[in-house]
Design a protein around this motif. Sequence first.
Motif, PDB file in Angstrom:
ATOM      1  N   ASN A  93     -52.891   6.042  32.858  1.00  0.00           N
ATOM      2  CA  ASN A  93     -53.755   6.270  34.014  1.00  0.00           C
ATOM      3  C   ASN A  93     -54.761   5.142  34.191  1.00  0.00           C
ATOM      4  O   ASN A  93     -55.047   4.709  35.318  1.00  0.00           O
ATOM      5  CB  ASN A  93     -54.508   7.602  33.862  1.00  0.00           C
ATOM      6  N   ALA A  94     -55.304   4.650  33.082  1.00  0.00           N
ATOM      7  CA  ALA A  94     -56.251   3.538  33.159  1.00  0.00           C
ATOM      8  C   ALA A  94     -55.567   2.257  33.616  1.00  0.00           C
ATOM      9  O   ALA A  94     -56.121   1.490  34.414  1.00  0.00           O
ATOM     10  CB  ALA A  94     -56.919   3.329  31.805  1.00  0.00           C
ATOM     11  N   LEU A  95     -54.350   2.019  33.137  1.00  0.00           N
ATOM     12  CA  LEU A  95     -53.620   0.819  33.527  1.00  0.00           C
ATOM     13  C   LEU A  95     -53.246   0.837  35.007  1.00  0.00           C
ATOM     14  O   LEU A  95     -53.138  -0.217  35.634  1.00  0.00           O
ATOM     15  CB  LEU A  95     -52.362   0.664  32.675  1.00  0.00           C
ATOM     16  N   VAL A  96     -53.028   2.040  35.566  1.00  0.00           N
ATOM     17  CA  VAL A  96     -52.672   2.144  36.980  1.00  0.00           C
ATOM     18  C   VAL A  96     -53.803   1.616  37.852  1.00  0.00           C
ATOM     19  O   VAL A  96     -53.570   0.942  38.871  1.00  0.00           O
ATOM     20  CB  VAL A  96     -52.334   3.606  37.330  1.00  0.00           C
ATOM     21  N   ALA A 101     -58.841  -2.813  40.329  1.00  0.00           N
ATOM     22  CA  ALA A 101     -60.182  -3.233  39.920  1.00  0.00           C
ATOM     23  C   ALA A 101     -60.247  -4.704  39.557  1.00  0.00           C
ATOM     24  O   ALA A 101     -61.316  -5.314  39.606  1.00  0.00           O
ATOM     25  CB  ALA A 101     -60.641  -2.376  38.739  1.00  0.00           C
ATOM     26  N   MET A 102     -59.114  -5.277  39.194  1.00  0.00           N
ATOM     27  CA  MET A 102     -59.083  -6.674  38.754  1.00  0.00           C
ATOM     28  C   MET A 102     -59.169  -7.620  39.955  1.00  0.00           C
ATOM     29  O   MET A 102     -58.528  -7.391  40.980  1.00  0.00           O
ATOM     30  CB  MET A 102     -57.794  -6.933  37.975  1.00  0.00           C
ATOM     31  N   GLU A 104     -58.240 -10.520  42.402  1.00  0.00           N
ATOM     32  CA  GLU A 104     -56.890 -10.999  42.716  1.00  0.00           C
ATOM     33  C   GLU A 104     -56.584 -12.334  42.066  1.00  0.00           C
ATOM     34  O   GLU A 104     -55.458 -12.585  41.642  1.00  0.00           O
ATOM     35  CB  GLU A 104     -56.721 -11.106  44.236  1.00  0.00           C
ATOM     36  N   VAL A 105     -57.591 -13.203  41.982  1.00  0.00           N
ATOM     37  CA  VAL A 105     -57.332 -14.530  41.430  1.00  0.00           C
ATOM     38  C   VAL A 105     -56.996 -14.437  39.940  1.00  0.00           C
ATOM     39  O   VAL A 105     -56.177 -15.226  39.418  1.00  0.00           O
ATOM     40  CB  VAL A 105     -58.550 -15.449  41.671  1.00  0.00           C
ATOM     41  N   VAL A 106     -57.568 -13.463  39.237  1.00  0.00           N
ATOM     42  CA  VAL A 106     -57.252 -13.283  37.818  1.00  0.00           C
ATOM     43  C   VAL A 106     -55.819 -12.792  37.660  1.00  0.00           C
ATOM     44  O   VAL A 106     -55.058 -13.284  36.816  1.00  0.00           O
ATOM     45  CB  VAL A 106     -58.245 -12.290  37.177  1.00  0.00           C
ATOM     46  N   MET A 107     -55.436 -11.808  38.475  1.00  0.00           N
ATOM     47  CA  MET A 107     -54.075 -11.299  38.420  1.00  0.00           C
ATOM     48  C   MET A 107     -53.078 -12.374  38.824  1.00  0.00           C
ATOM     49  O   MET A 107     -51.992 -12.491  38.232  1.00  0.00           O
ATOM     50  CB  MET A 107     -53.942 -10.082  39.340  1.00  0.00           C
ATOM     51  N   ALA A 108     -53.426 -13.174  39.830  1.00  0.00           N
ATOM     52  CA  ALA A 108     -52.532 -14.235  40.278  1.00  0.00           C
ATOM     53  C   ALA A 108     -52.313 -15.266  39.173  1.00  0.00           C
ATOM     54  O   ALA A 108     -51.178 -15.704  38.916  1.00  0.00           O
ATOM     55  CB  ALA A 108     -53.110 -14.902  41.518  1.00  0.00           C
ATOM     56  N   ALA A 109     -53.396 -15.670  38.489  1.00  0.00           N
ATOM     57  CA  ALA A 109     -53.266 -16.644  37.406  1.00  0.00           C
ATOM     58  C   ALA A 109     -52.458 -16.065  36.244  1.00  0.00           C
ATOM     59  O   ALA A 109     -51.658 -16.778  35.615  1.00  0.00           O
ATOM     60  CB  ALA A 109     -54.656 -17.064  36.926  1.00  0.00           C
ATOM     61  N   SER A 110     -52.637 -14.778  35.978  1.00  0.00           N
ATOM     62  CA  SER A 110     -51.881 -14.144  34.888  1.00  0.00           C
ATOM     63  C   SER A 110     -50.387 -14.096  35.217  1.00  0.00           C
ATOM     64  O   SER A 110     -49.545 -14.379  34.357  1.00  0.00           O
ATOM     65  CB  SER A 110     -52.413 -12.730  34.655  1.00  0.00           C
ATOM     66  N   LEU A 111     -50.062 -13.734  36.450  1.00  0.00           N
ATOM     67  CA  LEU A 111     -48.652 -13.692  36.844  1.00  0.00           C
ATOM     68  C   LEU A 111     -48.029 -15.084  36.822  1.00  0.00           C
ATOM     69  O   LEU A 111     -46.882 -15.261  36.401  1.00  0.00           O
ATOM     70  CB  LEU A 111     -48.529 -13.086  38.239  1.00  0.00           C
ATOM     71  N   LEU A 112     -48.775 -16.084  37.276  1.00  0.00           N
ATOM     72  CA  LEU A 112     -48.266 -17.447  37.240  1.00  0.00           C
ATOM     73  C   LEU A 112     -47.994 -17.894  35.810  1.00  0.00           C
ATOM     74  O   LEU A 112     -46.948 -18.505  35.516  1.00  0.00           O
ATOM     75  CB  LEU A 112     -49.267 -18.392  37.916  1.00  0.00           C
ATOM     76  N   SER A 137     -49.902   0.190  42.106  1.00  0.00           N
ATOM     77  CA  SER A 137     -51.086   0.998  41.819  1.00  0.00           C
ATOM     78  C   SER A 137     -51.541   1.798  43.036  1.00  0.00           C
ATOM     79  O   SER A 137     -51.931   2.964  42.921  1.00  0.00           O
ATOM     80  CB  SER A 137     -52.225   0.108  41.326  1.00  0.00           C
ATOM     81  N   PHE A 138     -51.495   1.179  44.202  1.00  0.00           N
ATOM     82  CA  PHE A 138     -51.939   1.861  45.418  1.00  0.00           C
ATOM     83  C   PHE A 138     -50.990   3.010  45.778  1.00  0.00           C
ATOM     84  O   PHE A 138     -51.430   4.065  46.233  1.00  0.00           O
ATOM     85  CB  PHE A 138     -52.031   0.859  46.563  1.00  0.00           C
ATOM     86  N   VAL A 139     -49.695   2.807  45.577  1.00  0.00           N
ATOM     87  CA  VAL A 139     -48.735   3.876  45.855  1.00  0.00           C
ATOM     88  C   VAL A 139     -48.938   5.034  44.889  1.00  0.00           C
ATOM     89  O   VAL A 139     -48.942   6.206  45.290  1.00  0.00           O
ATOM     90  CB  VAL A 139     -47.293   3.343  45.777  1.00  0.00           C
TER      91      VAL A 139
END
Length: 269
Positions: A93-96, A101-102, A104-112, A137-139
């Motif tokens: 539930n927390a990971l969802v 909350a993160m 976008e630029v942090v998530m984008a760099a992590s995915l890259l 997460s939104f779904v």
Amino acid sequence: MTLAGLLTLCYLVLPNLVVLLFSFNKPDGRFNYTWRRFSADAWTDPCSVADLCDSLVLSLRIAAWATLGATVLGTAAAFALARHRFRGRPGVNALVFLPMAMPEVVMAASLLTLFLNLGVRLGFWTVLLAHITFCLSFVVTAVKARILSMDPGLEEAARDLYAGPVRTFLRVTLPIAAPGIAAGALLAFALSFDDFVITNFTAGSAVTFPMYVWGSVQRGTPVQVNVIGTAMFAVAVAAVAAGQLVGRHRRARADRRAGTRKSWHEVAS
């Protein structure tokens, strides 16, 4: 209170009206920032600008597939989190909520970083996987909220009437959860189509519509961009209006059925 609501609505709609107005502008130079004279030339051939419609089609393809993937996975995850108890459920539930909350630029760099370490070539598939990841997460949130508000007595009544698990799910559970699933799907589509930050990190040589708009700002935004934006806004408004009409029709039909049952009970009594 009503005045404040109307002013807020006008504030939200004003940028869209400006986009609509300047879609009929004919600028003297490359930049469509100053009103010159009325012209509908851009509406007659919105694909006349090189690569504009190609980027639009790419964004629509990615958004459609990302919506499908996120909706299927998110709906299954929402039912699992709302209906079942298992080890690690609080952590899931927390990971969802983490992607919402993160930044976008942090998530984008992590995915890259993940794609580069795996040796995956950046392009259509990396963008699609990235969009499914943050739309999921939104779904889950939208569908889970709908499931938690459901009356469990309806499913129990279906089982009491000898409906099997599959029939109960298809005839009772799924129709009740459908508004939440539809809301999550529409939200996923809008977020995917509109995303720039994560797409810019994971797209490689692929150019989506938001990336095209960002690049065109530096060399001169064509009027056709306003045309596409206005058309997409009109489609979104039409979809919301259609949903409201369908919902109102269903409520009216349910009220008529309830009134008919009440009349029969009164006659019988």
